[in-house]
Design a protein around this motif. Sequence first.
Motif, mmCIF file in Angstrom:
data_model
loop_
_atom_site.group_PDB
_atom_site.id
_atom_site.type_symbol
_atom_site.label_atom_id
_atom_site.label_comp_id
_atom_site.label_asym_id
_atom_site.label_seq_id
_atom_site.Cartn_x
_atom_site.Cartn_y
_atom_site.Cartn_z
ATOM 1 N N VAL A 175 0.857 -1.184 0.000
ATOM 2 C CA VAL A 175 0.000 0.000 0.000
ATOM 3 C C VAL A 175 0.891 1.230 0.000
ATOM 4 O O VAL A 175 1.800 1.346 0.833
ATOM 5 C CB VAL A 175 -0.922 0.017 1.242
ATOM 6 C CG1 VAL A 175 -1.778 1.284 1.245
ATOM 7 C CG2 VAL A 175 -1.801 -1.225 1.267
ATOM 8 N N PRO A 176 0.678 2.160 -0.931
ATOM 9 C CA PRO A 176 1.506 3.370 -0.952
ATOM 10 C C PRO A 176 1.424 4.100 0.381
ATOM 11 O O PRO A 176 0.350 4.188 0.980
ATOM 12 C CB PRO A 176 0.888 4.207 -2.080
ATOM 13 C CG PRO A 176 0.143 3.236 -2.928
ATOM 14 C CD PRO A 176 -0.336 2.163 -1.999
ATOM 15 N N PRO A 177 2.539 4.609 0.881
ATOM 16 C CA PRO A 177 2.508 5.337 2.157
ATOM 17 C C PRO A 177 1.629 6.580 2.054
ATOM 18 O O PRO A 177 1.664 7.298 1.060
ATOM 19 C CB PRO A 177 3.979 5.712 2.386
ATOM 20 C CG PRO A 177 4.613 5.658 1.030
ATOM 21 C CD PRO A 177 3.887 4.585 0.285
ATOM 22 N N GLN A 178 0.825 6.804 3.083
ATOM 23 C CA GLN A 178 -0.076 7.961 3.105
ATOM 24 C C GLN A 178 0.533 9.050 3.985
ATOM 25 O O GLN A 178 0.315 9.092 5.190
ATOM 26 C CB GLN A 178 -1.454 7.539 3.636
ATOM 27 C CG GLN A 178 -2.123 6.449 2.818
ATOM 28 C CD GLN A 178 -2.407 6.881 1.384
ATOM 29 O OE1 GLN A 178 -2.891 7.991 1.146
ATOM 30 N NE2 GLN A 178 -2.099 6.027 0.428
ATOM 31 N N ASN A 179 1.328 9.890 3.383
ATOM 32 C CA ASN A 179 1.993 10.968 4.115
ATOM 33 C C ASN A 179 1.232 12.275 3.959
ATOM 34 O O ASN A 179 0.728 12.585 2.876
ATOM 35 C CB ASN A 179 3.423 11.155 3.609
ATOM 36 C CG ASN A 179 4.296 9.948 3.869
ATOM 37 O OD1 ASN A 179 4.388 9.490 4.999
ATOM 38 N ND2 ASN A 179 4.931 9.421 2.840
ATOM 39 N N HIS A 180 1.133 13.024 5.035
ATOM 40 C CA HIS A 180 0.517 14.346 4.957
ATOM 41 C C HIS A 180 1.429 15.253 4.129
ATOM 42 O O HIS A 180 2.658 15.159 4.227
ATOM 43 C CB HIS A 180 0.343 14.919 6.365
ATOM 44 C CG HIS A 180 -0.535 16.117 6.413
ATOM 45 N ND1 HIS A 180 -0.056 17.392 6.182
ATOM 46 C CD2 HIS A 180 -1.866 16.251 6.650
ATOM 47 C CE1 HIS A 180 -1.052 18.255 6.284
ATOM 48 N NE2 HIS A 180 -2.163 17.591 6.567
ATOM 49 N N ASN A 332 -3.354 20.660 0.380
ATOM 50 C CA ASN A 332 -3.392 20.013 -0.925
ATOM 51 C C ASN A 332 -2.006 19.477 -1.242
ATOM 52 O O ASN A 332 -0.999 20.153 -0.968
ATOM 53 C CB ASN A 332 -3.834 21.010 -2.006
ATOM 54 C CG ASN A 332 -3.882 20.398 -3.389
ATOM 55 O OD1 ASN A 332 -2.895 20.432 -4.130
ATOM 56 N ND2 ASN A 332 -5.011 19.824 -3.747
ATOM 57 N N LYS A 333 -1.931 18.290 -1.816
ATOM 58 C CA LYS A 333 -0.624 17.659 -2.024
ATOM 59 C C LYS A 333 0.202 18.324 -3.122
ATOM 60 O O LYS A 333 1.382 17.998 -3.288
ATOM 61 C CB LYS A 333 -0.782 16.178 -2.319
ATOM 62 C CG LYS A 333 -1.492 15.833 -3.614
ATOM 63 C CD LYS A 333 -1.534 14.324 -3.790
ATOM 64 C CE LYS A 333 -2.207 13.914 -5.088
ATOM 65 N NZ LYS A 333 -2.216 12.439 -5.247
#
Length: 411
Positions: A175-180, A332-333
């Motif tokens: 699972v791709p890492p979910q970074n803020h 927003n990323k």
Amino acid sequence: MSLRQKTSDYHAHYGFLCDFDSRNIYLFDCPKRRLNKIPNTYDSRELVLGQYYKAEHTVIEERDVEEKFRRNVKFFTADDHELYADTIAVMPNNRPGLEKFQGKIWSQYLGFLRDPQNKFADTMIGDELGWVTVKYAPDGDTVFEITYVVPGCRVQLDDEELIPTPWSREYTEWVPPQNHPSAFIIRNKHKPLTSKQHFVRHAVCIETNKFNPAYNSKHEGSSERCHNLFALNLGMIRSLKPVKIGAWYQHEVNDNRCWKKGNRDLEQYHAVAACKLFQIEAPLPTKVVFGNVKFEVEFPFDHDILESRENRTTIGWFRRQKGMKKDAHFWNKYLGKVEIYPEEAMEIIQKVEKYRRDLLEPFKSEPVTVVGEVVRHRDSYENNKTYPEFGIFSVQNVIGIKDVKGKMINV
């Protein structure tokens, strides 16, 4: 399975070249069993389908893979433009608890495979490994399609070469890492950038033909004018190379503090300049209106970010607006911290409250998405000095809201 990847190369991609055009290349990452779309900053004449590559910005290199891997997946081309692979596949046994996997064919190197003619099911039985030929044909969540199954071929692999199947208890999906987004921002504006920080995956030109604060009339070649880009990790940075307003770029940067001691005390905006720019597809809807860049952005409605619970009891919107939070924002990323002024915050709340007024419980608490138009903040230069404490962008217009199914709501 090891492909000799270096995890320290966080901005590099590894994989087998499946396709390419003038804009992008497509590398299949076998350990993660996913297809990566990467801007084509390379000489297409030197690219070879089926070759294993390490791809960085403007640099792509052929890499070797371990022999035990190469034994079990072999890429080849037909007619010089279609990519195929010989590999090992398996399907589950027909037993209780595996109903959702029935009819699924899986390769431990290529993920789930399409088998529209049931060639594998007609040849193999559950949990038997067999040799198949697949064609690169991405469709939905699959990338390869079975074209041939070797009849009567049963494969035995050593335990160290076996990877658990999705229907086994030992299987764990990558699972791709979910970074803020804030995790990527370089906060110390007076510290020279490290080599890893010299790469920018997404930057957008928000101003052109501005005075260059680093201009030195005594230095031959110094440019009096510059252009301003924004990148999530760096904030606003300069470009001395030609760029187009509203265009998005992948690039690297030069940091004068890294090689000239006299520049060590320079602030980041004065020391850093974009280089090796390559225009990419816009990751957000972007337009230019009368020289101003505007973005259409979606973000989740969070009442607590916009207004305190106490303020919600205030009678009258005129008084209530005055109590809206002064630090309202969303992340927003691509654009980082985006500020929301009280007027726009009030408009968002009005739309959501009107929509929820006639809903039954528990539908009143279902998530709502806000669609807004975002522009460069009027204090962007000053905000850039302390970004991300303050945002470089702000909401200019509330386009509307969407329900939990993503449908635009008329309110």
